[in-house]
Design a protein around this motif. Sequence first.
Motif, PDB file in Angstrom:
ATOM      1  N   ASP A   1       1.125  -1.318   0.107  1.00 31.69           N
ATOM      2  CA  ASP A   1      -0.079   0.081   0.069  1.00 31.69           C
ATOM      3  C   ASP A   1       0.837   1.125   0.167  1.00 31.69           C
ATOM      4  O   ASP A   1       2.171   1.158   0.154  1.00 31.69           O
ATOM      5  CB  ASP A   1      -0.938  -0.079   1.273  1.00 31.69           C
ATOM      6  CG  ASP A   1      -0.115   0.078   2.476  1.00 31.69           C
ATOM      7  OD1 ASP A   1       0.687   0.915   2.837  1.00 31.69           O
ATOM      8  OD2 ASP A   1      -0.651  -0.814   3.213  1.00 31.69           O
ATOM      9  N   GLN A   2       0.138   2.331   0.008  1.00 32.69           N
ATOM     10  CA  GLN A   2       1.135   3.612  -0.131  1.00 32.69           C
ATOM     11  C   GLN A   2       2.328   3.940   1.014  1.00 32.69           C
ATOM     12  O   GLN A   2       3.248   4.552   0.518  1.00 32.69           O
ATOM     13  CB  GLN A   2      -0.206   4.772  -0.134  1.00 32.69           C
ATOM     14  CG  GLN A   2       0.831   5.804  -0.742  1.00 32.69           C
ATOM     15  CD  GLN A   2       1.040   7.219   0.269  1.00 32.69           C
ATOM     16  OE1 GLN A   2       0.445   7.249   1.221  1.00 32.69           O
ATOM     17  NE2 GLN A   2       2.077   7.933  -0.087  1.00 32.69           N
ATOM     18  N   SER A   3       2.081   3.214   2.113  1.00 37.43           N
ATOM     19  CA  SER A   3       3.097   3.521   2.884  1.00 37.43           C
ATOM     20  C   SER A   3       4.339   2.651   2.665  1.00 37.43           C
ATOM     21  O   SER A   3       5.488   2.833   3.344  1.00 37.43           O
ATOM     22  CB  SER A   3       2.545   2.796   4.274  1.00 37.43           C
ATOM     23  OG  SER A   3       2.572   1.371   4.375  1.00 37.43           O
ATOM     24  N   LYS A   4       4.319   1.983   1.649  1.00 32.87           N
ATOM     25  CA  LYS A   4       5.501   1.136   1.458  1.00 32.87           C
ATOM     26  C   LYS A   4       6.338   2.303  -0.018  1.00 32.87           C
ATOM     27  O   LYS A   4       7.221   1.412  -0.657  1.00 32.87           O
ATOM     28  CB  LYS A   4       5.240  -0.032   0.757  1.00 32.87           C
ATOM     29  CG  LYS A   4       4.619  -0.990   1.772  1.00 32.87           C
ATOM     30  CD  LYS A   4       5.857  -1.363   2.784  1.00 32.87           C
ATOM     31  CE  LYS A   4       5.423  -2.498   3.828  1.00 32.87           C
ATOM     32  NZ  LYS A   4       4.564  -1.641   4.858  1.00 32.87           N
ATOM     33  N   PHE A   5       5.655   3.300  -0.235  1.00 35.47           N
ATOM     34  CA  PHE A   5       6.114   3.959  -1.627  1.00 35.47           C
ATOM     35  C   PHE A   5       7.225   5.077  -0.833  1.00 35.47           C
ATOM     36  O   PHE A   5       6.924   5.464  -0.032  1.00 35.47           O
ATOM     37  CB  PHE A   5       5.017   4.796  -2.333  1.00 35.47           C
ATOM     38  CG  PHE A   5       3.918   4.015  -2.818  1.00 35.47           C
ATOM     39  CD1 PHE A   5       3.928   2.545  -2.642  1.00 35.47           C
ATOM     40  CD2 PHE A   5       2.788   4.608  -3.232  1.00 35.47           C
ATOM     41  CE1 PHE A   5       2.852   1.798  -3.413  1.00 35.47           C
ATOM     42  CE2 PHE A   5       1.811   4.073  -3.986  1.00 35.47           C
ATOM     43  CZ  PHE A   5       1.633   2.436  -3.849  1.00 35.47           C
ATOM     44  N   ARG A   6       8.196   5.174  -1.645  1.00 41.92           N
ATOM     45  CA  ARG A   6       9.137   6.266  -1.648  1.00 41.92           C
ATOM     46  C   ARG A   6       9.198   7.046  -2.989  1.00 41.92           C
ATOM     47  O   ARG A   6       8.849   6.480  -3.962  1.00 41.92           O
ATOM     48  CB  ARG A   6      10.571   6.121  -1.102  1.00 41.92           C
ATOM     49  CG  ARG A   6      11.495   5.093  -1.854  1.00 41.92           C
ATOM     50  CD  ARG A   6      12.539   4.735  -1.145  1.00 41.92           C
ATOM     51  NE  ARG A   6      13.123   3.603  -1.674  1.00 41.92           N
ATOM     52  CZ  ARG A   6      14.114   3.770  -2.645  1.00 41.92           C
ATOM     53  NH1 ARG A   6      14.342   5.014  -3.344  1.00 41.92           N
ATOM     54  NH2 ARG A   6      14.625   2.888  -3.277  1.00 41.92           N
ATOM     55  N   TYR A   7       9.528   8.152  -3.144  1.00 37.94           N
ATOM     56  CA  TYR A   7       9.276   9.194  -4.238  1.00 37.94           C
ATOM     57  C   TYR A   7      10.368   9.771  -4.607  1.00 37.94           C
ATOM     58  O   TYR A   7      11.546  10.172  -3.617  1.00 37.94           O
ATOM     59  CB  TYR A   7       8.282  10.299  -3.855  1.00 37.94           C
ATOM     60  CG  TYR A   7       7.021   9.723  -3.415  1.00 37.94           C
ATOM     61  CD1 TYR A   7       5.912   9.299  -4.412  1.00 37.94           C
ATOM     62  CD2 TYR A   7       6.665   9.508  -2.164  1.00 37.94           C
ATOM     63  CE1 TYR A   7       4.760   8.827  -4.220  1.00 37.94           C
ATOM     64  CE2 TYR A   7       5.381   8.523  -1.784  1.00 37.94           C
ATOM     65  CZ  TYR A   7       4.532   8.323  -2.683  1.00 37.94           C
ATOM     66  OH  TYR A   7       3.307   7.758  -2.505  1.00 37.94           O
ATOM     67  N   CYS A   8      10.434  10.056  -6.005  1.00 32.90           N
ATOM     68  CA  CYS A   8      11.675  11.119  -6.682  1.00 32.90           C
ATOM     69  C   CYS A   8      11.006  11.863  -7.508  1.00 32.90           C
ATOM     70  O   CYS A   8      10.339  11.552  -8.257  1.00 32.90           O
ATOM     71  CB  CYS A   8      12.620   9.777  -7.285  1.00 32.90           C
ATOM     72  SG  CYS A   8      13.873  10.927  -7.558  1.00 32.90           S
ATOM     73  N   LEU A   9      11.128  13.235  -7.064  1.00 32.78           N
ATOM     74  CA  LEU A   9      10.464  14.099  -7.802  1.00 32.78           C
ATOM     75  C   LEU A   9      11.365  15.158  -8.493  1.00 32.78           C
ATOM     76  O   LEU A   9      12.534  15.079  -8.071  1.00 32.78           O
ATOM     77  CB  LEU A   9       9.668  15.144  -6.635  1.00 32.78           C
ATOM     78  CG  LEU A   9       8.632  16.092  -7.007  1.00 32.78           C
ATOM     79  CD1 LEU A   9       7.638  15.269  -7.610  1.00 32.78           C
ATOM     80  CD2 LEU A   9       8.225  16.387  -5.613  1.00 32.78           C
TER      81      LEU A   9
END
Length: 700
Positions: free
Chosen positions: A140-148
């Motif tokens: 779920d989204q708690s397992k995402f990390r982001y590169c912006l």
Amino acid sequence: MEPSSSGFNYADYPVIVGIDFGTTFSGCCYAFAQNEEVIDIVKWPKQNNHVYPKTPTLSLYRKGSTQLVDWGHGARRQAMKPNSVDFLLLSKFKLYLDEHLQQEALPNNLQVIDVIADYMGAFHQHVCTELLKGFAGNYDQSKFRYCLTVPAMWSDHAKAAMREAAIRAGLVQRGDHPERLMLISEPEAAALYCEKKSEQFNLVHGQRFMICDAGGGTVDLIVFEIDQQMGGRRTLKEVTNGHGGSCGSGFLDLRMREYIKHKFYHFGSINDSAMEHIMDTFVNIIKPEFDGYEDHFLDLPASMGLGDLTDESIGLENGSLCLPANELRDQVFEPVIDQVLQLIEGQLVQSPNNLEAIFLVGGFGQSNYLFRRVEEAFANRVGMIGVPPRGELAVVRGAVYFGLNPQIVTERVSRRTYGVETRMLFNKDLDPPEYSVVGVDQKTYCRQRFSVYVQKGQSVRVDECVSKNFVISYPNDTDSDLFAFDGEGPPPRLTTHQLIKKVGHFPIRMPTLEGVRPGDKVNMTIRMYFGLTEIKIECVIRDKTFVFTSSFDASDAYGSVQPQNESDYPGSQQMMPPPTAGLAPPNPYGLSDPSGSQVSLHGHQSSYTYGTSMSTPTMVPAQQAAGYPQAGGYPPTSSVYGGGYPPVQGDYYQQQQQQQQQQQQQYSQGYPPSQSYYSGYPPASQGYPPQSGSSYYGQH
């Protein structure tokens, strides 16, 4: 992937989401850490069989309201309906973070960070829905990390605003480790994509390539060198100070509008829906196919009522308008493309040797005419000019590659000169007498000297760390400031100088330490990393590490962000002067740096020492800091348009006026687009364009 030195465990976040928030279109890709296959998100709401893999950066608000009504394709569709007078369609709002453009307030009392956060929030919600369909409930989204991705030419302040917008949009929580959300410059992300594809271009160790990332609003450029030691993995090093300009393909649209208006001047004004129809044909057919040789024909929309008209003076025959190649070339394409060629020239001057390739990426980078002109201008100076496959996704795919392997870029070029405020031995020939102060050793010192940590244009390794040690009395809190100089040449001596800007104020709170009594001396180390996309600052007290990213830069404007767990801190008291440690004079402004003037940059063989006199960083409470601009009064950093002029002496508004005059002179030479063009872009009813003097920080 290893846990990072600052305690962030990448394994906790097995899904990497890359987001390219663009001026005109935005895109998203993702990958799983275990197999590294990058998957594009190509389905966007209300996209009507469009095959373009990105969605428009458009937001719709009701007049007088700050509530987002719709975004992307849906926003455009709603705004085109006949009864849409109560709505505002916002476009190109990313440009509001570019401090080089003149800005006015957004309509509806909207703030730029909130507008970006609203868009990103809706965008992210859709992305999560798409991702979770594919995961069948594994994550779920708690397992995402982001590169912006962010433009190379953005200031620290703009990057901080982007990070703040992403937090408000709900991508990450305010209390998350900063590395859960990474920023990467757009041309750097594109470079990672091109490097991945470079097997087909046969690039090898030591060779350099230039990225020209041409999008809807901006064109960003940078040169990288491939570094592959025997048997090691390939990494990239930044070679030039990446820069860019506002001369993306949106400016072609602008010129096309003016050209068409001029054509039909003697018929009166063209109604809005007819103009939109013409512009659709331009954007979808003429712009991508134009090669500079072939004339194009435009069937006029019926709503113009010119269906059977012939007017040879403007090339109109039976309602079909001929657009001669030479007119399109001279009036629409060349003025914008000439700016792109000048930007490429600027990078070539910085890195004249060994340039193997120029890669054109981004939506505008797919233009046949741009390719042809770049080839004509530079083919004899570089090995090849390439347009990689799916160039419009190069940035967002590269963002995911970076998230999968942040160590792939090993060295970057500093865009500004950074330093802190210190005291140094007084030099009567150079220092103003009112800044002199006598230390306990009876020597005379100059206060508020600018002690340089890293020079503009200096190559800095990503793991290179400027480290300073301080002594602090338990349980006091403290804070520190970071200053920047954007000009060329030697930096000014004093932080009070007009051209030195305070870019960061970061509060450091004393943690609760077992067995330490009030008044005991505690050692503290501040480590600064200047080789990352954002400046990273770590403060180490005993075994506790506090990490700040450029969000500290925004803290004065947005209200300080407190650390999560208040009970970890025994409360703040007045700072006491530290012991002299036999080296530094006592410092009435706060902390003492027992290490003297030596500034050691770890990760290099040598240690650099800037200045030979004693340097004691002064950590001043924010309200005492001299010359700190009020929130929103950040003068733009020096121009990226090749003029390189520093802001003028005098107050901020006077600077703005003089800067506008200087820009006007530059504009009159056709570089960047003239102000008169800008004023109609997009229609003023959409609360645009930005003009000078708006304060978009700190009005919440």
